[in-house]
Design a protein around this motif. Structure first.
Motif, PDB file in Angstrom:
ATOM      1  N   ASN A 119       0.826  -1.208   0.000  1.00 43.95           N
ATOM      2  CA  ASN A 119       0.000   0.000   0.000  1.00 43.95           C
ATOM      3  C   ASN A 119       0.861   1.260   0.000  1.00 43.95           C
ATOM      4  N   SER A 120       1.905   1.241  -0.831  1.00 44.19           N
ATOM      5  CA  SER A 120       2.828   2.375  -0.998  1.00 44.19           C
ATOM      6  C   SER A 120       3.679   2.648   0.236  1.00 44.19           C
ATOM      7  N   HIS A 121       3.622   1.753   1.229  1.00 42.30           N
ATOM      8  CA  HIS A 121       4.456   1.908   2.425  1.00 42.30           C
ATOM      9  C   HIS A 121       5.618   0.928   2.370  1.00 42.30           C
ATOM     10  N   LEU A 122       6.814   1.418   2.661  1.00 44.64           N
ATOM     11  CA  LEU A 122       8.026   0.612   2.550  1.00 44.64           C
ATOM     12  C   LEU A 122       8.508   0.190   3.936  1.00 44.64           C
ATOM     13  N   SER A 123       8.848  -1.077   4.077  1.00 50.02           N
ATOM     14  CA  SER A 123       9.373  -1.616   5.334  1.00 50.02           C
ATOM     15  C   SER A 123      10.625  -2.428   5.044  1.00 50.02           C
ATOM     16  N   ALA A 124      11.505  -2.496   6.032  1.00 42.80           N
ATOM     17  CA  ALA A 124      12.736  -3.285   5.901  1.00 42.80           C
ATOM     18  C   ALA A 124      12.625  -4.547   6.746  1.00 42.80           C
ATOM     19  N   TYR A 125      13.197  -5.628   6.230  1.00 41.49           N
ATOM     20  CA  TYR A 125      13.189  -6.915   6.922  1.00 41.49           C
ATOM     21  C   TYR A 125      14.601  -7.486   6.956  1.00 41.49           C
ATOM     22  N   GLU A 126      14.941  -8.045   8.117  1.00 40.86           N
ATOM     23  CA  GLU A 126      16.254  -8.665   8.308  1.00 40.86           C
ATOM     24  C   GLU A 126      16.129 -10.181   8.217  1.00 40.86           C
ATOM     25  N   LEU A 127      17.071 -10.817   7.511  1.00 43.13           N
ATOM     26  CA  LEU A 127      17.092 -12.277   7.464  1.00 43.13           C
ATOM     27  C   LEU A 127      17.457 -12.798   8.854  1.00 43.13           C
ATOM     28  N   THR A 128      16.576 -13.597   9.431  1.00 44.21           N
ATOM     29  CA  THR A 128      16.801 -14.096  10.787  1.00 44.21           C
ATOM     30  C   THR A 128      16.744 -15.615  10.886  1.00 44.21           C
ATOM     31  N   GLY A 129      16.643 -16.305   9.779  1.00 40.01           N
ATOM     32  CA  GLY A 129      16.640 -17.756   9.850  1.00 40.01           C
ATOM     33  C   GLY A 129      16.319 -18.404   8.520  1.00 40.01           C
ATOM     34  N   PHE A 130      16.510 -19.722   8.486  1.00 36.59           N
ATOM     35  CA  PHE A 130      16.203 -20.520   7.305  1.00 36.59           C
ATOM     36  C   PHE A 130      15.248 -21.636   7.698  1.00 36.59           C
ATOM     37  N   GLN A 131      14.280 -21.898   6.846  1.00 34.47           N
ATOM     38  CA  GLN A 131      13.280 -22.914   7.157  1.00 34.47           C
ATOM     39  C   GLN A 131      13.905 -24.279   7.405  1.00 34.47           C
ATOM     40  N   TYR A 132      14.937 -24.622   6.637  1.00 40.17           N
ATOM     41  CA  TYR A 132      15.501 -25.959   6.769  1.00 40.17           C
ATOM     42  C   TYR A 132      16.441 -26.089   7.970  1.00 40.17           C
TER      43      TYR A 132
END
Length: 280
Positions: A119-132
């Motif tokens: 919705n035109s809003h930008l957020s940052a995400y940090e890699l914190t894990g792997f599913q496997y």
């Protein structure tokens, strides 16, 4: 009528105060309700799963951990479009467009940070894990997932107290080599029973028989307050956080190093025999 109002003046003032207070409480609880509803609406977006990895919503401070300087979360960080994901919510499906982090992408580094637009809003995400790595991974599986195959893959190792006070930052190749050699020897993830045994062994080594100390369902309990106090003080002695920064752009942040029970928490809990850092 004037006499009646005059005689009821005290009552009317009290009533007005009560009504004002009630209105104030009503506004307060409406604000609380709005905040609660907003938090509930945003809950599905606290974590995203993409490309077999978990990404957790983060702030400017975390972004700067990776990019340095005064980086902010804005469109200048958007690199190539990675794709779209659909997030189910109570209000229906929401589509998020994902972007690589431009500075990392231009440096040829991994996707430690990604950007999500909704919705035109930008957020940052940090890699914190792997599913496997969800199911009790060995340290070798962790290393393989993060691209740690040699000491040269480590850029720095930072050690700091749990209150955030920095203790040391290792960048010298010899120090990183020594850390790497101990890190890859952590081996298999411990079971709950093996972890509890490590705590009990540490207590016995310091104070002798641990007959008054026991574990039940992963929680330590003691027959007296003095035993409990000594155990808690011993096990927390020297506990610190470790951040491992890799040359590929990824980081293993807030690993827990507990020197007394000789436990290192990365994804799981691992046992070590030789101290990792000088001065222990």
């Amino acid at each position: 009528m004037r006499t009646l109002l005059k005689s009821q003046k005290g009552f009317l003032i009290a009533l007005a105060v009560l009504l004002a207070a009630a209105a104030g409480w009503l506004l307060f609880w409406k604000r609380i309700a709005r905040e609660f509803n907003r938090a509930a609406d945003e809950a599905p977006f606290q974590q995203l799963t993409f490309g077999g990895a978990y990404y957790t919503l983060c702030d400017n401070g975390t972004v700067r951990q990776y990019l340095g300087g005064d980086a902010g979360i804005d469109r200048s960080l958007c690199g190539s479009q990675l794709g779209e994901i659909t997030v189910p919510t109570e209000k229906g499906a929401a589509v998020c467009t994902l972007y690589a982090c431009k500075p990392l992408e231009e440096a040829g580094k991994e996707k430690a940070i990604i950007l999500s637009e909704r919705n035109s809003h930008l957020s940052a995400y940090e890699l914190t894990g792997f599913q496997y790595l969800d199911n009790q991974p060995s340290i070798w599986a962790v290393c393989a997932s993060y691209g740690i195959g040699a000491a040269s893959d480590l850029e720095s190792v930072a050690v700091y107290e749990t209150d955030g006070t920095e203790l040391a930052v290792y960048t010298d190749p010899a120090d990183l080599q020594a850390f790497y050699e101990k890190f890859v020897k952590l081996g298999e993830n411990l079971s709950d029973e093996e972890t509890e045994k490590a705590y009990l062994e540490a207590y016995r080594a310091e104070y002798g028989d641990a007959g008054t100390l026991r574990f039940e369902n992963g929680t330590a309990s003691a027959e007296d307050d003095e035993t409990y106090r000594k155990a808690m003080e011993l096990w927390s002695r020297g506990v610190c956080y470790v951040d491992i920064r890799l040359t590929n752009g990824l980081q293993l942040r807030k690993c827990v190093y507990a020197p007394q029970p000789k436990l290192f928490t990365v994804y799981g809990v691992y046992r070590f025999n030789e101290p990792f850092f000088a001065g222990e």
